[in-house]
Design an enzyme around this catalytic site. Structure first.
Site, PDB file in Angstrom:
ATOM      1  N   HIS A  56      -0.956  -0.205  -9.758  1.00 24.73           N
ATOM      2  CA  HIS A  56      -1.669  -1.162  -8.899  1.00 24.73           C
ATOM      3  C   HIS A  56      -2.206  -2.340  -9.713  1.00 24.73           C
ATOM      4  O   HIS A  56      -3.415  -2.605  -9.751  1.00 24.73           O
ATOM      5  CB  HIS A  56      -2.814  -0.456  -8.146  1.00 24.73           C
ATOM      6  CG  HIS A  56      -3.158  -1.147  -6.853  1.00 24.73           C
ATOM      7  ND1 HIS A  56      -3.480  -0.486  -5.703  1.00 24.73           N
ATOM      8  CD2 HIS A  56      -3.224  -2.473  -6.531  1.00 24.73           C
ATOM      9  CE1 HIS A  56      -3.732  -1.354  -4.738  1.00 24.73           C
ATOM     10  NE2 HIS A  56      -3.583  -2.576  -5.223  1.00 24.73           N
TER      11      HIS A  56
ATOM     12  N   ARG B 283       0.876  -1.180   0.000  1.00 23.24           N
ATOM     13  CA  ARG B 283       0.000   0.000   0.000  1.00 23.24           C
ATOM     14  C   ARG B 283       0.906   1.221   0.000  1.00 23.24           C
ATOM     15  O   ARG B 283       1.929   1.247   0.683  1.00 23.24           O
ATOM     16  CB  ARG B 283      -0.926   0.029   1.224  1.00 23.24           C
ATOM     17  CG  ARG B 283      -2.104  -0.944   1.152  1.00 23.24           C
ATOM     18  CD  ARG B 283      -3.146  -0.583   0.080  1.00 23.24           C
ATOM     19  NE  ARG B 283      -4.262  -1.516   0.067  1.00 23.24           N
ATOM     20  CZ  ARG B 283      -4.356  -2.601  -0.692  1.00 23.24           C
ATOM     21  NH1 ARG B 283      -3.380  -2.897  -1.533  1.00 23.24           N
ATOM     22  NH2 ARG B 283      -5.422  -3.372  -0.635  1.00 23.24           N
TER      23      ARG B 283
ATOM     24  N   GLU C 204      -2.655   7.426  -4.818  1.00 25.11           N
ATOM     25  CA  GLU C 204      -3.064   6.760  -6.065  1.00 25.11           C
ATOM     26  C   GLU C 204      -4.558   6.879  -6.354  1.00 25.11           C
ATOM     27  O   GLU C 204      -4.970   6.756  -7.513  1.00 25.11           O
ATOM     28  CB  GLU C 204      -2.672   5.278  -6.032  1.00 25.11           C
ATOM     29  CG  GLU C 204      -3.469   4.429  -5.045  1.00 25.11           C
ATOM     30  CD  GLU C 204      -3.124   2.941  -5.123  1.00 25.11           C
ATOM     31  OE1 GLU C 204      -1.931   2.615  -5.076  1.00 25.11           O
ATOM     32  OE2 GLU C 204      -4.061   2.126  -5.228  1.00 25.11           O
TER      33      GLU C 204
HETATM   34  P1  NAD Z   1      -1.092 -11.313   4.944  1.00 19.14           P
HETATM   35  O1  NAD Z   1      -2.080 -10.864   5.957  1.00 19.14           O
HETATM   36  O2  NAD Z   1      -1.061 -12.740   4.527  1.00 19.14           O
HETATM   37  O3  NAD Z   1       0.398 -10.923   5.432  1.00 19.14           O
HETATM   38  C1  NAD Z   1       0.725  -9.686   6.006  1.00 19.14           C
HETATM   39  C2  NAD Z   1       1.936  -9.925   6.916  1.00 19.14           C
HETATM   40  O4  NAD Z   1       2.347  -8.652   7.430  1.00 19.14           O
HETATM   41  C3  NAD Z   1       1.630 -10.826   8.129  1.00 19.14           C
HETATM   42  O5  NAD Z   1       2.594 -11.851   8.233  1.00 19.14           O
HETATM   43  C4  NAD Z   1       1.683  -9.862   9.313  1.00 19.14           C
HETATM   44  O6  NAD Z   1       2.149 -10.464  10.511  1.00 19.14           O
HETATM   45  C5  NAD Z   1       2.677  -8.827   8.794  1.00 19.14           C
HETATM   46  N1  NAD Z   1       2.582  -7.557   9.506  1.00 19.14           N
HETATM   47  C6  NAD Z   1       1.484  -6.946  10.014  1.00 19.14           C
HETATM   48  N2  NAD Z   1       1.826  -5.799  10.629  1.00 19.14           N
HETATM   49  C7  NAD Z   1       3.182  -5.692  10.512  1.00 19.14           C
HETATM   50  C8  NAD Z   1       4.125  -4.741  10.955  1.00 19.14           C
HETATM   51  N3  NAD Z   1       3.744  -3.681  11.687  1.00 19.14           N
HETATM   52  N4  NAD Z   1       5.416  -4.944  10.640  1.00 19.14           N
HETATM   53  C9  NAD Z   1       5.812  -6.048   9.951  1.00 19.14           C
HETATM   54  N5  NAD Z   1       4.959  -6.990   9.503  1.00 19.14           N
HETATM   55  C10 NAD Z   1       3.658  -6.817   9.788  1.00 19.14           C
HETATM   56  O7  NAD Z   1      -1.314 -10.351   3.685  1.00 19.14           O
HETATM   57  P2  NAD Z   1      -0.906 -10.632   2.162  1.00 19.14           P
HETATM   58  O8  NAD Z   1      -2.008 -11.375   1.486  1.00 19.14           O
HETATM   59  O9  NAD Z   1       0.472 -11.167   2.112  1.00 19.14           O
HETATM   60  O10 NAD Z   1      -0.956  -9.142   1.584  1.00 19.14           O
HETATM   61  C11 NAD Z   1      -0.054  -8.148   2.050  1.00 19.14           C
HETATM   62  C12 NAD Z   1      -0.510  -6.798   1.550  1.00 19.14           C
HETATM   63  O11 NAD Z   1      -0.347  -6.759   0.130  1.00 19.14           O
HETATM   64  C13 NAD Z   1      -2.011  -6.496   1.750  1.00 19.14           C
HETATM   65  O12 NAD Z   1      -2.248  -5.962   3.046  1.00 19.14           O
HETATM   66  C14 NAD Z   1      -2.282  -5.492   0.674  1.00 19.14           C
HETATM   67  O13 NAD Z   1      -2.081  -4.187   1.205  1.00 19.14           O
HETATM   68  C15 NAD Z   1      -1.214  -5.769  -0.390  1.00 19.14           C
HETATM   69  N6  NAD Z   1      -1.782  -6.259  -1.655  1.00 19.14           N
HETATM   70  C16 NAD Z   1      -1.447  -5.607  -2.807  1.00 19.14           C
HETATM   71  C17 NAD Z   1      -1.957  -6.061  -4.026  1.00 19.14           C
HETATM   72  C18 NAD Z   1      -1.590  -5.396  -5.333  1.00 19.14           C
HETATM   73  O14 NAD Z   1      -2.295  -5.596  -6.318  1.00 19.14           O
HETATM   74  N7  NAD Z   1      -0.510  -4.637  -5.417  1.00 19.14           N
HETATM   75  C19 NAD Z   1      -2.799  -7.162  -4.046  1.00 19.14           C
HETATM   76  C20 NAD Z   1      -3.098  -7.815  -2.853  1.00 19.14           C
HETATM   77  C21 NAD Z   1      -2.592  -7.352  -1.656  1.00 19.14           C
END
Ligand code: NAD
Length: 328
Positions: free
Chosen positions: A294, A233, A262
């Site tokens: 994105h 994000r 964005e």
């Molecule tokens: P997920 O919930 O499986 O993993 C997120 C990880 O971040 C977890 O392991 C959690 O413990 C960790 N985390 C939480 N807070 C933290 C902190 N303060 N410091 C360090 N680590 C921390 O999520 P995911 O499915 O892997 O997705 C991750 C992110 O990717 C989503 O939140 C979303 O914002 C983004 N995303 C982007 C797209 C895109 O098209 N670019 C698509 C899907 C998701």
């Protein structure tokens, strides 16, 4: 149920129509959800939204008045939702927790490879008949240290990909994953990860704790010339601090699929318009910056999975009053 689907593009219709069958009535809206457009959900039992739709208190109050009981996100991240306000208005929030983490992890790796080998510049050069190699010098990924911030579904998938390239993979997560440790990932504190990594890739959610996680102080800790990748994000990085980091050379390459502001730009064709966002435009002037709008999630596999889970959330809510994947 009658469902108002906000921020709809042709590809959303294609995959949602396939997934919905005869189950629900979908009303496709091109409009983005804001407090001005919430009223378009009149007559709907549920609404379906995407990443830049604003599910804030004013919108949720309006939904309550209109009788909307469910907001189903076509996304994993829910930083655009005021969860406390949803609780107060007794509106259920559902999401798609895992659709295709590989789609986003592969996109992050595509940004890494493109930047590392200057594919974005080579593409333009060759089309101009310029076959000179000056300025295109890359480095081997094998032996590089990659630091992954957030080893959930996407971060862990990228860790496996980068292991495949022969990289040393470091990670920082508030909940380290033993499965990642078992295939060779080493967890460190964030400062240590930043100091040791040639490539830093961000995969944590946007929360109050992670907003501007990569700010001027964090950039100071990075290896000189390191690559920074953000497909998570936009607001996880302080964009102005990153612009300064590029100017001083601390950040040697920047790959972004997301951007703090964005919502005013992405998912729309703005090619005939003057872009008024000077920070964004400054980013585009650097040869070592690659921005995509994105599109990490944008594979046919991921869109099919998103549509199926979104419809399953709605069907479950209609039958039992509970969505399959509620955000609490
Ligand atoms: P997920 O919930 O499986 O993993 C997120 C990880 O971040 C977890 O392991 C959690 O413990 C960790 N985390 C939480 N807070 C933290 C902190 N303060 N410091 C360090 N680590 C921390 O999520 P995911 O499915 O892997 O997705 C991750 C992110 O990717 C989503 O939140 C979303 O914002 C983004 N995303 C982007 C797209 C895109 O098209 N670019 C698509 C899907 C998701």
């Amino acid at each position: 149920m009658d469902i108002a689907v906000y921020s709809t593009k042709s590809y959303d219709r294609q995959f949602m129509d396939t997934a919905v069958g005869k189950g629900h009535k979908l009303h496709y809206l091109e409009a983005r959800l804001t407090s001005d457009t919430a009223v378009l959900a009149r007559g709907s039992d549920a609404v379906c939204v995407f990443v830049n739709d604003q599910v804030n208190e004013a919108v949720l109050k309006e939904f309550k008045v209109l009788g909307v009981r469910l907001v189903a996100l076509r996304a994993a991240g829910y930083n655009n939702v005021d969860l406390d306000a949803a609780k107060r208005q007794e509106i259920t929030i559902a999401r798609v927790p895992a659709y295709s983490p590989e789609a986003v992890a592969e996109h992050a790796s595509a940004l890494i490879l493109s930047l590392n080998r200057n594919i974005h510049r080579a593409y333009a050069r060759v089309r101009e008949g310029n076959f000179a190699l000056e300025g295109l010098l890359g480095f081997n990924l094998q032996g590089c240290t990659v630091g992954i911030v957030g080893t959930g579904r996407i971060g862990a998938s990228l860790a496996r990909i980068m292991k495949g390239y022969g990289c040393r993979v470091l990670a920082y997560d508030i909940n380290p994953d033993s499965a990642c440790v078992s295939f060779g990932v080493t967890y460190l504190a964030l400062g240590e990860l930043l100091a040791a990594s040639d490539i830093v890739s961000l995969h944590c959610p946007l929360t109050p704790q992670t907003r501007h996680l990569i700010d001027a102080a964090a950039i100071e800790k990075m290896k000189h010339g390191a690559m920074l990748i953000n497909t998570s994000r936009g607001a996880i990085i302080d964009t102005l601090a990153v612009v300064n980091g590029i100017k001083t050379g601390v950040i040697g390459h920047l790959g972004l699929d997301v951007y703090e502001e964005e919502a005013a730009l992405f998912f729309e064709d703005k090619s005939d318009e003057v872009i008024g966002d000077d920070v964004f435009e400054r980013l585009l002037t650097f040869p070592n910056v690659l921005v995509t709008g994105h599109q990490g999630f944008f594979t046919s596999d991921a869109l099919a999975a998103i549509a199926e889970t979104t419809i399953a959330n709605m069907t479950s809510f209609e039958k039992s009053g509970r969505a399959l994947h509620e955000v609490t």
